[in-house]
Design an enzyme around this catalytic site. Structure first.
Site, PDB file in Angstrom:
ATOM      1  N   TYR A   1     -17.789 -74.041  -6.221  1.00 56.06           N
ATOM      2  CA  TYR A   1     -19.127 -74.248  -6.190  1.00 56.06           C
ATOM      3  C   TYR A   1     -19.979 -73.194  -6.563  1.00 56.06           C
ATOM      4  CZ  TYR A   1     -19.398 -78.510  -3.252  1.00 56.06           C
ATOM      5  OH  TYR A   1     -19.600 -79.993  -2.903  1.00 56.06           O
TER       6      TYR A   1
ATOM      7  N   HIS B   1     -24.214 -80.011  -8.094  1.00 55.85           N
ATOM      8  CA  HIS B   1     -24.159 -79.759  -6.753  1.00 55.85           C
ATOM      9  C   HIS B   1     -25.191 -79.590  -5.948  1.00 55.85           C
ATOM     10  CE1 HIS B   1     -19.560 -78.573  -7.346  1.00 55.85           C
ATOM     11  NE2 HIS B   1     -19.585 -79.793  -6.681  1.00 55.85           N
TER      12      HIS B   1
HETATM   13 MG    MG Z   1     -20.630 -84.140  -6.639  1.00 61.54          MG
END
Ligand code: MG
Length: 395
Positions: A152, A205
């Site tokens: 992430y 994201h």
């Molecule tokens: Mg996603």
């Protein structure tokens, strides 16, 4: 036939899942799922509260029961309510299909394809590692592959907050500059190494604001992405206009959307190419049929959210739906911990690029309630991000 009982099961066979079982006076029952990462007890309470409207009703009248459940709350909508409604609705479709001895996709219009095209997750700490990982996914049969440089936040992660909040995971520090400059370079490297044929997608994201996301979508155009996922938060959906006017990179969005009033403008204003809201999250298969009928007319296709926090029963509902509709796009595909497959026997399977449900009536999947009790709920927290100066980041 009458509904006699609704059981809500919260279990953690490796991940937390909210499951539901609707029982009848004739022995036939249906299973559903309303998992919601970090909000499981809230959904379970909503399912239990809503169940009172189902007892004594004919489970075959799915549309009527959906309307009763939807309108009885008066304050309609919201992610918890929509997910609880989704769990009950999916169980009603499973129940009816089992009673008629057909798979759920037959009730939805019948099979429209051999199987459901899936994409998988790929990544690595260096460009060469990512290339190797993509090749490994191709060998496993995947034709669409999501690529990320690191976890992430990727190269935008500068380190971790030295003063974490007690009980929370380590908080990453993110700055968009490194991420923005790295991502087009990664795709350039991947296209040079892998060629043009493999379909590649990428998940932002929600880490960017609309201007940075528009810059990235334009910078990625030469590498022809299958889609760019969640370039902005859905709260900033009007920023999608800026992205659209800057670029023709396909956009996928919607894994945290749930209400039709948020979703329909994205479709009718042609702001997205793929809608990621799975049937479970939007109020079940009954609502998904309506929303994706509109979407078909605007060439918006499915790319249902299917990470591990959405369990095997909700996955089966997505796969049955994708088998039966025309505007199926691609299904996010993950495998689950062994214990989850044991608690929910009869999960969908993947072979040669395509997913298919377990043969048999209904969704083809069941719940082992005794085994589920052996895996009690575990509190889990989602990550948050800080900026370099200590302020909370957008995600
Ligand atoms: Mg996603």
């Amino acid at each position: 036939m009458k509904i006699t009982e609704v059981r809500t099961i919260v279990t953690c066979p490796g991940r937390n899942y909210v499951l539901v079982k609707i029982l009848t006076d004739e022995g036939v029952y249906g299973v559903g799922e309303g998992s919601m990462n970090s909000s499981e007890p809230a959904v379970a309470a909503m399912i239990e509260h809503s169940s009172q409207w189902l007892i004594g009703q004919n489970p075959f009248n799915i549309e009527d029961l959906w309307q009763i459940l939807y309108r009885n709350t008066y304050w309609r909508g919201g992610p918890v309510f929509r997910t609880a409604l989704g769990a009950l609705d999916i169980a009603l479709w499973d129940l009816k299909a089992k009673a008629l001895n057909v798979p759920v996709y037959e009730l939805l219009g019948g099979r429209a394809r051999r199987g459901v095209l899936c994409y998988t997750h790929s990544g690595g700490g260096s460009y060469d590692e990512i290339v190797e990982d993509v090749q490994r996914c191709q060998e496993a049969g995947f034709r669409v592959i999501r690529v990320q440089h690191g976890g992430y936040g990727g190269p935008g992660i500068l380190g971790h907050d030295p003063n974490p909040i007690e009980g929370f995971p380590a908080i990453p520090i993110f700055e968009p500059g490194g991420y923005l400059s790295d991502t087009p370079k990664m795709f350039e490297h991947l296209r040079m190494a892998l060629g043009d044929e493999v379909e590649l997608c990428h998940d932002v994201h929600e880490q960017l604001g609309p201007t940075d996301a528009a810059w990235l979508a334009r910078a990625l155009e030469p590498f022809r992405l299958y889609f760019l996922e969640d370039p902005v938060m859905p709260e900033e959906w009007e920023g999608l206009r800026q992205i659209r006017s800057a670029s023709t990179t396909r956009i996928a969005l919607g894994e945290i959307l749930y209400n039709r009033e948020h979703i329909i403008p994205l479709i009718t204003e042609r702001l997205i190419d793929f809608l990621r809201t799975p049937p479970m999250r939007m109020g079940g298969l009954t609502e998904a049929r309506k929303i994706f009928s509109v979407a078909e007319m605007y060439d918006v296709r499915t790319a249902f959210h299917g990470a591990q926090d959405i369990g095997p029963i909700a996955q089966a509902a997505s796969v049955h739906f994708n088998l039966a509709i025309h505007n199926m796009g691609v299904q996010e595909w993950v495998t689950y911990p062994d214990a989850a497959y044991e608690v929910m026997p009869g999960a969908c399977t993947f072979s040669e690029g395509l997913a298919n449900p377990n043969p048999g009536p209904g969704l083809g999947i069941d719940i082992d309630e005794d085994l589920a009790k052996k895996y009690p709920f575990q509190t889990a927290r989602l990550p948050i991000f800080r900026r370099w100066d200590g302020g909370i980041h957008r995600h």
